[in-house]
Scaffold this active site. Structure first.
Site, PDB file in Angstrom:
ATOM      1  N   HIS B  56       6.568  -1.898   3.280  1.00 32.50           N
ATOM      2  CA  HIS B  56       7.581  -0.825   3.249  1.00 32.50           C
ATOM      3  C   HIS B  56       7.575  -0.045   4.561  1.00 32.50           C
ATOM      4  O   HIS B  56       6.833   0.912   4.728  1.00 32.50           O
ATOM      5  CB  HIS B  56       7.243   0.109   2.077  1.00 32.50           C
ATOM      6  CG  HIS B  56       8.373   1.010   1.696  1.00 32.50           C
ATOM      7  ND1 HIS B  56       8.648   1.331   0.380  1.00 32.50           N
ATOM      8  CD2 HIS B  56       9.292   1.679   2.438  1.00 32.50           C
ATOM      9  CE1 HIS B  56       9.679   2.143   0.334  1.00 32.50           C
ATOM     10  NE2 HIS B  56      10.089   2.382   1.570  1.00 32.50           N
ATOM     11  N   ASP B 303       5.702   3.265   3.830  1.00 34.32           N
ATOM     12  CA  ASP B 303       6.972   4.013   3.825  1.00 34.32           C
ATOM     13  C   ASP B 303       7.128   4.793   5.131  1.00 34.32           C
ATOM     14  O   ASP B 303       7.650   5.911   5.155  1.00 34.32           O
ATOM     15  CB  ASP B 303       7.088   4.939   2.611  1.00 34.32           C
ATOM     16  CG  ASP B 303       8.542   5.376   2.362  1.00 34.32           C
ATOM     17  OD1 ASP B 303       9.444   4.876   3.071  1.00 34.32           O
ATOM     18  OD2 ASP B 303       8.763   6.206   1.476  1.00 34.32           O
TER      19      ASP B 303
END
Lengths: 309, 434
Positions: B56, B303
């Site tokens: 991610h 992320d």
């Protein structure tokens, strides 16, 4: 006093009392004078930086600064460089470069005054940020309660209405409890924040049960836009369950007072007969607002008394 | 191609050995190895781990090259010990066609610092209305296997069901950003005691948990694989534990920041701490660490979300959500999982390399595989970590083009000394090699 007034939660009992006492001294100093003006802040510049329309609060701050002989600049976001996309930081630095000593900020974003305080060297006064705080409103409310009831310690205060979205409620919760009052929040559960259980207050959903046991009822404005978002079924039902009308006012203790930060929705959260009654302090609150804001500007800019920094 | 002889490294923190890297492969593992012409890397005291795999990452290219490019993000990744990163699809244009995913993949090849593995959007334009051409992306040179509308939830349950079913034919997986949009309108931070006080609109844990509960039931019903992005709440961990115990093919990731930081950070109103899903409570952090330790959560995924200065230097509500993560991810895992004894180094390799590679279907790509063991014959993707080194994070020193690190000023353990991608040093002595 600290350099900024960002939130009532920051104020300890000594600081808060100092503001109220100073407001009282200013009021006495001006009483009976033909020229209602003090020279304290001559040569200082106060900027009212308003990102939301709020004529009442802006005028109150403007009067407060002018009565202390400060120069006042009113900067409204509408029609300014802000509407052309200028950031809060750039606006603040621009104003400071022009020589502002204090910025009074009203902003729709919670925490905007805190950000501002990181970027400028002068003082920042929070004149209402989003759904966070409105500390001078709480100070003027506390001042008004003390004026009418003679004390704050042990005073029982009900704050009624849209607590979830109310910066007035938050500031009053912290300030009034700091000053020794007992606060009860009264609202439908949809208008109380998740997490309200961690606040130093009692919570009730039942206005009728609370009213006989309070010294102060503070009614909050209910915004029209809440009505279409299922916070309550209808304005009528809200008014029936949480509005303060003559029948409900009658069960209040004899010397209890009714407050409202304005602007009111007459007939919604407060009936005209209540707003205009002898219990109502609504007009006093407006007048006291100027004195309290003078005290705040004086203490932040004019040099605090010895021993307080 | 340079041959490297790594002396006295400790694979998985175990007994020190030498590793010989030649022609992109680990060609020997043993004590007292020697090799003519090899460049010797003294690694006494350093831990060797397989190259990390991020499920991610936001690389921002195409569209926001002012915040990050494939090249700068790749450099940040290599410095963090990664050899492969999955590039999320919320670029501009959105990575919802074979053309865009191939562009991102090719930019990654050109940068040559990590393998950039594009993620394809589930729906056209991330709009949640109709499926993107998932098969075309899977069949493209980018070989997409992970599909995600990350940044947006695939909120329509019927569309989510179809997506889960459809990617079975592609050996793919839907990576869900679990957020019920009707419960998070205008949401700014975790809903709880702190949001109540700060006057910021709350993002309730239930908005994440409700979607995860729905999706594990859908995945069970249609027999498909589901991956859950950035799990942030204790309740989500419980639901995942239940689903796994029932045999649902579900995997999940947690970010470094959700393992370390809480919503207390919002009290400054500094939007560097604004992220979606938001930072949660101490109890959530504890549950996430426990879930990662027992394997309920399969992977750590960064992320990594670079943002330009003007998108963060603002009021909280108008700032964009997201924070940097690639360069500090391993340090955060060392601090939150290794030092407290929740994971050993094998565990770190499992959660940051082996399992994410398996989820992304990168483990069986021959010489291009990731997440393989440190063993003879395997692709030479590995990193060397100095676990005793401690340093304070200075955002200005980061390789990312952006500066929105929530760890600024924090002292963190662990330093990636070297990273090798198929036997080529992408990082040496803590410095990127290109």
């Amino acid at each position: 006093m600290k350099r900024h007034l960002l939130e009532a939660a920051d104020l300890d009992r000594a600081d808060a009392t100092l503001v109220l006492d100073t407001a009282g001294q200013i009021e006495s100093a001006l009483a009976g004078r033909e020229v209602k003006k003090l020279p304290t802040l001559r040569g200082r510049t106060v900027v009212n930086l308003f990102y939301e329309d709020s004529t009442r609060t802006r005028i109150s701050f403007e009067l407060a600064a002018k009565r202390l002989s400060a120069d006042v600049i009113n900067f409204s976001a509408k029609g300014s460089s802000v509407s052309k996309g200028e950031s809060l930081k750039d606006t603040a630095l621009t104003l400071e470069a022009m020589g502002s000593d204090a910025i009074v900020i009203r902003h729709q974003a919670s925490g905007a005054p805190h950000r501002l305080a990181r970027w400028v060297k002068g003082s920042v006064v929070n004149a209402g940020d989003g759904t966070h705080e409105h500390p001078t409103q709480a100070l003027l409310d506390a001042y008004t309660i003390r004026q009418r009831l003679g004390r704050l310690d042990g005073v029982r205060v009900a704050i009624v209405g849209d607590v979830l979205h109310s910066r007035v409620a938050r500031s009053n919760v912290w300030l009034l409890t700091t000053l020794g009052a007992e606060v009860t929040l009264v609202a439908p559960p949809t208008l109380l924040p998740v997490g309200v259980g961690s606040w130093p207050v009692a919570v009730s959903y039942d206005l009728d049960a609370v009213l006989p046991k309070v010294d102060v009822v503070m009614m909050l404005r209910v915004q029209a836009e809440r009505m279409n978002a299922s916070f309550f079924p209808s304005a009528r039902e809200y008014s029936r369950r949480y509005g303060l009308d003559g029948r409900r006012m009658a069960v209040l203790p004899d010397d209890a007072i009714v407050m409202h930060p304005g602007p009111m929705n007459r007939g919604m959260e407060i009936a005209a007969e209540v707003a205009d009654s002898a219990r109502s302090t609504i007009v006093d609150q407006v007048g006291n607002g100027v004195s309290v804001r003078m005290a705040v500007l004086y203490l932040l800019l004019g040099g605090a008394p010895e021993g307080t920094t | 191609m340079t041959t490297y002889l790594i002396k006295n490294a400790k694979p998985y923190g175990e007994d020190a050995v030498d590793l010989l890297l030649a022609d992109g492969v680990i060609t020997a593992v043993g004590t007292d190895l020697s090799a003519d012409g090899a460049q010797v890397v003294e690694a006494a005291g350093l831990i060797a781990l397989p190259g990390l795999v991020d499920l991610h990452t936001h690389l921002r290219e195409p569209g926001r090259e002012d915040a990050e490019t494939v090249e700068t993000g790749s450099r940040a990744a290599a410095l963090g010990g990664f050899t492969a990163v999955h590039a999320m699809a919320n670029t501009d244009p959105v990575a919802d066609t074979a053309g865009v995913v191939e562009q991102v993949w090719r930019l990654g090849q050109e940068a040559g610092l990590v393998d950039v593995v594009p993620v394809g959007a589930v729906t056209v334009g991330l709009r949640g209305e109709r499926l993107a051409e998932l098969g075309a992306m899977a069949d493209s040179a980018a070989r997409v296997r992970v599909f995600s509308d990350d940044g947006h939830c695939v909120a329509d349950p019927a569309l989510m069901r179809r997506a889960l079913e459809y990617v079975k034919a592609l050996d793919g997986v839907v990576a869900q950003h679990a957020e019920e949009p009707r419960l998070t309108v205008g949401a700014q931070m975790n809903e709880g005691d702190r949001s109540a006080r700060l006057g910021l609109v709350g993002w309730p844990a239930a908005a994440e948990e409700a979607v995860i509960a729905r999706d594990v039931l859908l995945a069970r019903h249609v027999g498909a694989r589901l991956h859950v992005c950035h799990v942030s709440t204790a309740g989500s961990v419980e639901i995942l534990r239940w689903a796994k115990s029932r045999g649902v093919q579900v995997t999940a990731e947690v970010t470094p920041h959700h393992l370390l930081l809480t919503d207390e950070c919002a009290e400054t109103y500094d939007p560097v701490f604004k992220v979606n899903p938001p930072l949660r409570t101490d109890a959530d952090v504890r549950a996430l660490r426990a879930g990662l330790a027992d394997g309920t959560i399969d992977a750590v995924a960064t992320d990594h979300a670079p943002h330009a200065v003007e998108d963060k230097e603002s009021e909280w509500a108008s700032a964009r959500p997201g924070m940097l993560g690639l360069e500090q991810a391993l340090s955060i895992v060392v601090q939150t999982m290794v030092e407290p004894g929740l994971l050993d180094w094998r565990g770190v390799a499992d959660r940051m390399s082996v399992r994410p590679a398996a989820i992304g279907r990168l483990a069986d790509r021959g010489p291009d595989s990731h997440g393989r063991p440190l063993a003879v014959g395997e692709p030479a993707n590995l990193l060397l970590l100095d676990p005793t080194h401690r340093a304070t994070v200075d955002p200005a020193a980061l390789a990312s083009r952006s500066r929105n690190s929530p760890y600024a000023g924090r002292e963190l353990p662990g330093r990636v000394v070297a990273t090798f991608l198929r036997g080529t040093a992408t990082v040496m002595d803590g410095k990127a090699q290109k």
